[in-house]
Design an enzyme around this catalytic site. Structure first.
Site, PDB file in Angstrom:
ATOM      1  N   ASP A  13    -100.723  51.261 -38.465  1.00  8.92           N
ATOM      2  CA  ASP A  13    -101.647  50.854 -38.130  1.00  8.92           C
ATOM      3  C   ASP A  13    -101.137  49.512 -39.115  1.00  8.92           C
ATOM      4  O   ASP A  13    -100.830  50.204 -40.332  1.00  8.92           O
ATOM      5  CB  ASP A  13    -103.050  51.294 -38.984  1.00  8.92           C
ATOM      6  CG  ASP A  13    -104.121  52.174 -37.584  1.00  8.92           C
ATOM      7  OD1 ASP A  13    -103.636  52.478 -36.236  1.00  8.92           O
ATOM      8  OD2 ASP A  13    -105.326  52.781 -37.763  1.00  8.92           O
ATOM      9  N   ASP A 134    -114.534  51.777 -27.235  1.00 11.39           N
ATOM     10  CA  ASP A 134    -114.743  52.509 -28.337  1.00 11.39           C
ATOM     11  C   ASP A 134    -115.883  52.598 -28.175  1.00 11.39           C
ATOM     12  O   ASP A 134    -116.780  51.589 -28.284  1.00 11.39           O
ATOM     13  CB  ASP A 134    -114.105  51.866 -30.123  1.00 11.39           C
ATOM     14  CG  ASP A 134    -112.754  51.369 -30.185  1.00 11.39           C
ATOM     15  OD1 ASP A 134    -112.291  51.664 -29.099  1.00 11.39           O
ATOM     16  OD2 ASP A 134    -112.399  50.073 -30.518  1.00 11.39           O
TER      17      ASP A 134
END
Length: 245
Positions: A13, A134
């Site tokens: 990330d 998500d």
């Protein structure tokens, strides 16, 4: 599909050019693990990683890719394929990332908010596109998880599979970064509903989680993204790959 069809995706990330992790997507709960994401990518490759997962966190927040330079460097410096998500909202964004050597782009928020764009990308690039779903309590969350839509994850997956989506990346937000284990039931359910490959994301804490997911490779669970557990040492990438692949 045999066990070999299950891929472990080490996650990097990127925020402010550094390799970080957030807790449940909260930008105020950040841990910096490495100042150099390229070094991290090379290390995952050396440990046997066969596909690397990159998230442009700045891009997710900005609504357009921000860390192109480092993403391009990673894609051109490792021999394994790289997939990237974070803020992809236009065809130009997608084409730019693919031109940098990225193997697969991940469309998240736009899959809900801009169906025309999503269907256009799927029509043009098909298997080079993964749809990131998500979910919070079964409903799709958007904009870096800041908002929850009224669309059910399985309904969205079915609709986009019909438009050419081959791969879904499913995150149960309640499990992400919390080291509680993945929601195997929801992941398998999405794979069966969509009839496509689903990559699990969020909540993978220990080797047993990966073994539990890979046991469903025949049901369409195509892999798992592992982030925090690799950085904390809870999971050893080399060992995990040896056990599963």
């Amino acid at each position: 599909m045999g066990m070999s069809s299950f891929i472990i995706y080490p996650a990097i990330d990127i925020r402010g050019g550094k390799c970080v992790r957030l807790v449940q997507g909260d930008y105020n709960q950040e841990t910096v693990y490495n100042d150099n994401p390229l070094e991290v990518a090379k290390s995952w490759e050396e440990q046997g990683g066969t596909f690397i997962h990159l998230v442009d966190l700045d891009g997710a927040k900005a609504g357009q890719p921000v860390n192109d330079d480092i993403i391009g460097k990673i894609a051109s410096s490792v021999q394994v394929p790289v997939q990237v998500g974070g803020g992809l909202r236009t065809l130009a964004d997608v084409e730019r990332l693919l031109s940098l050597g990225v193997s697969r782009v991940i469309i998240g928020t736009a899959a809900i908010e801009d169906r025309v764009f999503t269907e256009e990308v799927l029509g043009k690039y098909g298997d080079k596109v993964a749809i990131g779903i998500d979910a919070r309590n079964g409903y799709v969350a958007t904009r870096g998880w800041l908002e929850t839509s009224e669309v059910q994850a399985e309904v969205l997956a079915k609709e986009l599979a019909a438009k050419g989506a081959e791969t879904f990346i499913f995150t149960d937000i309640s499990r992400d970064g919390m080291m509680q284990g993945p929601n195997v039931e929801a992941i398998v359910s999405l794979a069966k509903a969509s009839g496509r490959s689903v990559i699990a994301s969020g909540g993978v804490t220990k080797l047993d989680d990966l073994l539990a997911l890979s046991a469903h490779s025949g049901d369409g669970v195509g892999g798992a993204i592992v982030g925090k557990a690799l950085y904390t040492g809870n999971i050893d990438l080399k060992e995990a790959i040896t056990r599963i692949q």
